[in-house]
Design a protein around this motif. Structure first.
Motif, PDB file in Angstrom:
ATOM      1  N   ALA A   1       9.228  -3.732  -2.735  1.00 27.13           N
ATOM      2  CA  ALA A   1       7.766  -3.845  -2.599  1.00 27.13           C
ATOM      3  C   ALA A   1       7.090  -3.433  -3.900  1.00 27.13           C
ATOM      4  O   ALA A   1       7.286  -2.320  -4.389  1.00 27.13           O
ATOM      5  CB  ALA A   1       7.270  -2.977  -1.449  1.00 27.13           C
ATOM      6  N   PRO A   2       6.301  -4.319  -4.507  1.00 28.47           N
ATOM      7  CA  PRO A   2       5.718  -4.001  -5.825  1.00 28.47           C
ATOM      8  C   PRO A   2       4.747  -2.838  -5.802  1.00 28.47           C
ATOM      9  O   PRO A   2       4.425  -2.294  -6.859  1.00 28.47           O
ATOM     10  CB  PRO A   2       5.017  -5.311  -6.211  1.00 28.47           C
ATOM     11  N   THR A   3       4.263  -2.446  -4.638  1.00 27.24           N
ATOM     12  CA  THR A   3       3.378  -1.288  -4.577  1.00 27.24           C
ATOM     13  C   THR A   3       4.114   0.006  -4.872  1.00 27.24           C
ATOM     14  O   THR A   3       3.484   1.007  -5.213  1.00 27.24           O
ATOM     15  CB  THR A   3       2.727  -1.191  -3.197  1.00 27.24           C
ATOM     16  N   ARG A   4       5.428  -0.006  -4.734  1.00 24.71           N
ATOM     17  CA  ARG A   4       6.190   1.204  -5.037  1.00 24.71           C
ATOM     18  C   ARG A   4       7.233   0.976  -6.125  1.00 24.71           C
ATOM     19  O   ARG A   4       7.763   1.926  -6.673  1.00 24.71           O
ATOM     20  CB  ARG A   4       6.868   1.743  -3.782  1.00 24.71           C
ATOM     21  N   ASN A   5       7.562  -0.279  -6.428  1.00 29.46           N
ATOM     22  CA  ASN A   5       8.604  -0.578  -7.396  1.00 29.46           C
ATOM     23  C   ASN A   5       8.254  -1.886  -8.096  1.00 29.46           C
ATOM     24  O   ASN A   5       8.914  -2.901  -7.922  1.00 29.46           O
ATOM     25  CB  ASN A   5       9.968  -0.681  -6.696  1.00 29.46           C
ATOM     26  N   LEU A   6       7.206  -1.860  -8.896  1.00 31.70           N
ATOM     27  CA  LEU A   6       6.728  -3.080  -9.529  1.00 31.70           C
ATOM     28  C   LEU A   6       7.763  -3.657 -10.488  1.00 31.70           C
ATOM     29  O   LEU A   6       7.990  -4.876 -10.509  1.00 31.70           O
ATOM     30  CB  LEU A   6       5.420  -2.803 -10.276  1.00 31.70           C
ATOM     31  N   SER A   7       8.408  -2.794 -11.270  1.00 28.62           N
ATOM     32  CA  SER A   7       9.406  -3.301 -12.227  1.00 28.62           C
ATOM     33  C   SER A   7      10.578  -3.939 -11.492  1.00 28.62           C
ATOM     34  O   SER A   7      11.096  -4.980 -11.908  1.00 28.62           O
ATOM     35  CB  SER A   7       9.901  -2.167 -13.128  1.00 28.62           C
ATOM     36  N   GLY A   8      10.995  -3.323 -10.375  1.00 29.99           N
ATOM     37  CA  GLY A   8      12.073  -3.910  -9.593  1.00 29.99           C
ATOM     38  C   GLY A   8      11.677  -5.246  -8.996  1.00 29.99           C
ATOM     39  O   GLY A   8      12.476  -6.200  -8.953  1.00 29.99           O
ATOM     40  N   ALA A   9      10.437  -5.342  -8.516  1.00 27.75           N
ATOM     41  CA  ALA A   9       9.952  -6.611  -7.951  1.00 27.75           C
ATOM     42  C   ALA A   9       9.882  -7.687  -9.020  1.00 27.75           C
ATOM     43  O   ALA A   9      10.168  -8.867  -8.755  1.00 27.75           O
ATOM     44  CB  ALA A   9       8.577  -6.398  -7.318  1.00 27.75           C
ATOM     45  N   GLN A  10       9.520  -7.313 -10.251  1.00 31.32           N
ATOM     46  CA  GLN A  10       9.453  -8.294 -11.330  1.00 31.32           C
ATOM     47  C   GLN A  10      10.844  -8.772 -11.737  1.00 31.32           C
ATOM     48  O   GLN A  10      11.046  -9.963 -12.001  1.00 31.32           O
ATOM     49  CB  GLN A  10       8.709  -7.684 -12.517  1.00 31.32           C
ATOM     50  N   ARG A  11      11.805  -7.857 -11.773  1.00 28.74           N
ATOM     51  CA  ARG A  11      13.180  -8.269 -12.082  1.00 28.74           C
ATOM     52  C   ARG A  11      13.714  -9.186 -10.997  1.00 28.74           C
ATOM     53  O   ARG A  11      14.387 -10.189 -11.280  1.00 28.74           O
ATOM     54  CB  ARG A  11      14.080  -7.045 -12.237  1.00 28.74           C
TER      55      ARG A  11
ATOM     56  N   PRO B   1      -1.456   0.808  -5.056  1.00 29.83           N
ATOM     57  CA  PRO B   1      -0.061   1.238  -4.995  1.00 29.83           C
ATOM     58  C   PRO B   1       0.152   2.143  -3.792  1.00 29.83           C
ATOM     59  O   PRO B   1      -0.774   2.385  -3.024  1.00 29.83           O
ATOM     60  CB  PRO B   1       0.107   2.014  -6.306  1.00 29.83           C
ATOM     61  N   GLU B   2       1.377   2.592  -3.637  1.00 31.30           N
ATOM     62  CA  GLU B   2       1.618   3.585  -2.600  1.00 31.30           C
ATOM     63  C   GLU B   2       0.625   4.715  -2.806  1.00 31.30           C
ATOM     64  O   GLU B   2       0.480   5.231  -3.908  1.00 31.30           O
ATOM     65  CB  GLU B   2       3.046   4.125  -2.704  1.00 31.30           C
ATOM     66  N   ALA B   3      -0.118   5.065  -1.762  1.00 30.30           N
ATOM     67  CA  ALA B   3      -1.221   6.018  -1.892  1.00 30.30           C
ATOM     68  C   ALA B   3      -0.731   7.322  -2.508  1.00 30.30           C
ATOM     69  O   ALA B   3       0.292   7.870  -2.106  1.00 30.30           O
ATOM     70  CB  ALA B   3      -1.844   6.294  -0.535  1.00 30.30           C
ATOM     71  N   MET B   4      -1.463   7.787  -3.525  1.00 24.88           N
ATOM     72  CA  MET B   4      -1.157   9.095  -4.082  1.00 24.88           C
ATOM     73  C   MET B   4      -1.345  10.137  -2.980  1.00 24.88           C
ATOM     74  O   MET B   4      -2.323  10.065  -2.223  1.00 24.88           O
ATOM     75  CB  MET B   4      -2.062   9.370  -5.267  1.00 24.88           C
ATOM     76  N   PRO B   5      -0.431  11.095  -2.862  1.00 22.86           N
ATOM     77  CA  PRO B   5      -0.469  12.010  -1.715  1.00 22.86           C
ATOM     78  C   PRO B   5      -1.810  12.684  -1.493  1.00 22.86           C
ATOM     79  O   PRO B   5      -2.292  12.754  -0.370  1.00 22.86           O
ATOM     80  CB  PRO B   5       0.625  13.027  -2.064  1.00 22.86           C
ATOM     81  N   GLY B   6      -2.450  13.158  -2.571  1.00 18.31           N
ATOM     82  CA  GLY B   6      -3.707  13.874  -2.399  1.00 18.31           C
ATOM     83  C   GLY B   6      -4.802  13.020  -1.809  1.00 18.31           C
ATOM     84  O   GLY B   6      -5.709  13.519  -1.140  1.00 18.31           O
ATOM     85  N   ARG B   7      -4.757  11.717  -2.052  1.00 18.52           N
ATOM     86  CA  ARG B   7      -5.785  10.821  -1.536  1.00 18.52           C
ATOM     87  C   ARG B   7      -5.583  10.494  -0.066  1.00 18.52           C
ATOM     88  O   ARG B   7      -6.416   9.827   0.538  1.00 18.52           O
ATOM     89  CB  ARG B   7      -5.812   9.541  -2.366  1.00 18.52           C
TER      90      ARG B   7
END
Length: 744
Positions: free
Chosen positions: A221-231, A265-271
């Motif tokens: 999922a590009p929201t958590r692994n954009l480089s992996g999704a692009q590869r 992206p995957e929501a930053m924890p504090g948000r």
């Protein structure tokens, strides 16, 4: 003879139809297969299907500037059909998942054999042999169980699907049912989730990225692994090229223009605290949501980042020594917009929001309502009171330092947070009146009518108390809100409308309260919150230092801070004027720096920084009543919206001939107006003309570099602007210099 002949005929017929060994074996095999198929079909799960039912419709949450920062719920889009199925997406999925899709009848024996050989060589399962039809069977009818039984059921259903549907119908249903990660079920939902568009408008690069997700959606999922999704998208393009479904030129163009996400992206924890809260408000306000709803919230990402950093740094630096395990911070504008929320130390460890869910004793913070009720009843900041021992029934309250100071003014008693004076005031004006005052300003909690209410022995939330301070700043009842708009595609589901609440404070009461709050920071228990500009606020500390608070406001924002422990255990002597006030100051000071940097970066245009929020009111000033022929002056609170726009009481005043600025220029204007009379004439087509003493207010603004002369400005104002430009004052300051030009 006849009977014997008949028996002979029967014997001959029986011999003729008696199966041989091979036929018997085949027949037995067919019967076994039929029985097995029946057994497999009977054991199909009644609630089968790997597609999960959505617990709630999806919603993408956007910050106040439109940037997505979180999503909630499960995304389900519209089902694709063979007629509207995007060509690139269909070819990409077939190329990477099932290249012989159009050649087999639902089961690809060659693919199964190839996968088995490669897995045997690798020594592990690295390739699957399931066709798209088998995967659709698994999605629609089967559970996630991994067993030979489920595999057999999958093969039978795949054969049945191939008999019932065309090839394009099968791949369309597969694309509509597959999981693409980040809560998106189906290609339509995935296209909207990741790229903010309909599937029919997907580019080749975007289609390749989506096709690459179905094998391992959680990982790619590009929201958590954009480089992996692009590869992975590159691998899909290679497969399409090898399968002859695109040209080398098309593949090269797709690699040169990779897919760009329009998604949080995957929501930053504090948000997460804000996101959870905003999601609930979105569903409450908009009702039943469609699959692709988006909510524009009030969250200011710059302020949120600062808030999270300030809270974490304070807890890391002082928490252990101070025996403080938790903290919370909320920032809001003076109209109630929630700009930043930190609901606790670690969202991943605890989603309990200590801003709006935790009910704690406010301690001396509650004196805001005691003194407010007293001011309404006729007391004044200069009224003389006596700090002395007090007894109410069997209760004998004492001061924090257990000393008594004797005669003092109400202002001094408030700034030093004297307990005995607060109790005397509460008993004198009546607890009912104190409770009514608190509820009028926004406290929703049940307030017990007990003598100790004067010292904040009741329980309330940080949100309620911060809202009450915002009501004092605005002079009217403030209702906090987090959602500005909810929409789905091209239709609006909800729009926040500015409140029309009437004033809850007499101008004289508001002015007196502002005086008390300013003195508390200037010379009282809130000194640690001091900035280079006026700060109005109050500290609060409960018994045994179990809770410590500081809530205050400036010309930019209202901020509330609480520190303590979830189990209400005592801290190590932490008071509201200590750790909370320091955190408050750190947050506002850093927000000011960000805002000033943004104003400088946008010099030459209307200043509108991402951290800018509606300014707070200055102390009450004079304005003639437009409805009274004798122009008698009335004390009204002023809000500096920008250097050309004021809100005086309920009236909006726009200075004729001036283009206004927010930020530091507005702050300086607010400080300049403190204690001065502002007299404005009725507006004409160009705006208002206001005087401060014997000077035109528009000229004051322009001569000190607080704004620009409008196209319609008269020569006097243009000369004032030119003078400020030559002297490099205010907005005309040279780069690297602090913005100057405070009006004389």
């Amino acid at each position: 003879m006849e009977r014997q002949g008949s028996l002979r005929v029967v014997s001959i017929l029986t011999a003729a139809f008696r199966p041989g060994p091979i036929a018997a074996l085949l027949l037995s095999g067919l019967l076994i297969v039929a029985a097995l198929a029946g057994w497999l079909l009977l054991r199909l799960p009644l609630d089968g299907g790997m597609i999960e039912e959505a617990p709630s419709a999806s919603v993408v949450l956007e910050a106040t500037d439109g940037e997505p920062f979180a999503s909630r719920g499960v995304f389900r889009g519209t089902a694709l059909t063979p007629d509207n199925m995007p060509r690139w997406l269909k070819d990409a999925v077939i190329s990477i998942e099932d290249q012989r899709f159009y050649e087999h009848g639902g089961i690809d024996l060659r693919g199964l054999l190839r996968a088995a050989l490669r897995n045997a060589v690798a020594g592990r399962a690295r390739e699957g042999g399931s066709t798209i039809t088998q995967q659709l069977a698994r999605l629609l009818y089967l559970s996630q169980e991994r067993s030979l039984t489920r595999k057999g059921q999958e093969l039978l259903i795949a054969l049945w699907l191939e008999h019932q549907l065309s090839k394009d119908q099968i791949v369309a249903r597969y694309l509509s049912s597959a999981y693409f990660g980040a809560g998106a079920w189906g290609a339509d939902a995935a296209a909207r989730r990741y790229f903010g568009k309909e599937p029919g408008t997907l580019t080749l690069a975007e289609a390749a990225m989506l096709a690459g997700l179905v094998q391992a959606p959680s990982h790619f999922a590009p929201t958590r692994n954009l480089s992996g999704a692009q590869r992975r998208a590159g691998t899909v393009l290679d497969a399409m090229l090898n399968a002859g479904r695109l040209t080398a030129e098309e593949a090269a163009a797709a690699r040169a223009a990779p897919a760009e996400l329009r998604t949080p992206p995957e929501a930053m924890p504090g948000r997460g605290y804000f996101a959870d809260w905003a999601e609930g408000e979105t569903r409450r306000l908009a009702g039943s949501l469609p699959a692709d709803a988006r909510a524009r919230t009030t969250l200011d990402l710059s302020l949120q980042d600062i808030a999270e950093r300030v809270v974490m740094q304070a807890l890391d630096r002082e928490g252990e020594h101070a025996k403080v395990g938790q903290a919370a911070l909320v920032a809001m504008s003076h109209d109630g917009a929630i700009l930043a929320v930190v609901g606790g130390r670690d969202y991943q460890a605890s989603q309990f929001n200590r801003v709006n869910q935790a009910r704690r004793q406010p301690g001396s913070l509650f004196k805001l309502f005691v003194y407010g009720a007293a001011l309404e009843a006729g007391w004044a900041p200069s009224t003389s009171v006596v700090d002395r021992p007090v007894r109410v029934g069997a209760w004998e309250p004492v001061n924090f330092d257990r000393t008594y100071r004797g005669q003092m003014t109400l202002r001094d008693a408030f700034s030093r947070s004297v307990n005995t004076v607060a109790v005397q005031l509460s008993e004198a004006v009546g607890r009912d009146r104190v409770i009514e005052f608190a509820q009028r300003l926004g406290v929703r909690s049940d307030l017990l009518n007990v003598p100790s209410i004067a010292l904040g022995s009741v329980e309330t939330t940080l949100l309620d108390m911060t809202t009450a301070f915002a009501s004092v700043a605005a002079g009217r009842r403030v209702e906090p809100y987090l959602v500005r708009e909810v929409r789905a595609r091209d239709r609006s589901l909800f729009t926040h409308l500015p409140p029309t609440a009437a004033s809850v404070l007499q101008p004289s009461t508001q002015a007196a309260l502002l005086e008390l709050l300013l003195s508390s920071v200037r010379e009282g228990t809130g000194r640690a919150a001091q900035l280079a500009r006026p700060v109005a606020g109050k500290t609060g500390t409960t018994q045994d230092s179990r809770d410590a608070w500081f809530i205050g406001f400036t010309a930019d924002v209202v901020v509330g801070v609480w520190v303590g422990n979830d189990n209400s255990s005592p801290t190590n002597g932490v008071a509201g004027g200590g750790m909370p006030a320091v955190m408050w100051r750190s947050f506002v000071a850093e927000a000011d720096r960000v805002k000033t940097a943004n104003v400088r970066a946008s010099a030459g245009a209307h200043a509108s920084s991402s951290a800018s929020v509606p300014p707070a009111p200055a102390p009450a000033l004079s304005l003639p009543s437009a409805s009274r022929p004798d122009h008698a002056r009335m004390r009204e609170p002023i809000v500096v919206l920008d250097t050309a726009t004021l809100r005086i009481g309920q009236d909006l005043v726009r200075l004729a001939g001036v283009e206004g600025f927010t930020g530091q220029a507005a702050d300086q204007m607010a400080r300049y107006l403190v204690g001065r009379d502002v007299i404005c004439e009725a507006p004409d087509a160009s705006g208002h003309r206001c005087r401060v003493g014997d000077r035109d207010l528009a000229e004051v603004v322009l001569s000190n570099g607080g704004g620009r002369a409008a196209a319609t400005a008269p020569p006097l104002l243009r000369r004032a602007e030119n003078d400020a430009r030559r002297a490099r004052l205010g907005i005309w300051a040279a780069p690297g210099r602090s913005v100057s030009g405070t009006p004389p």
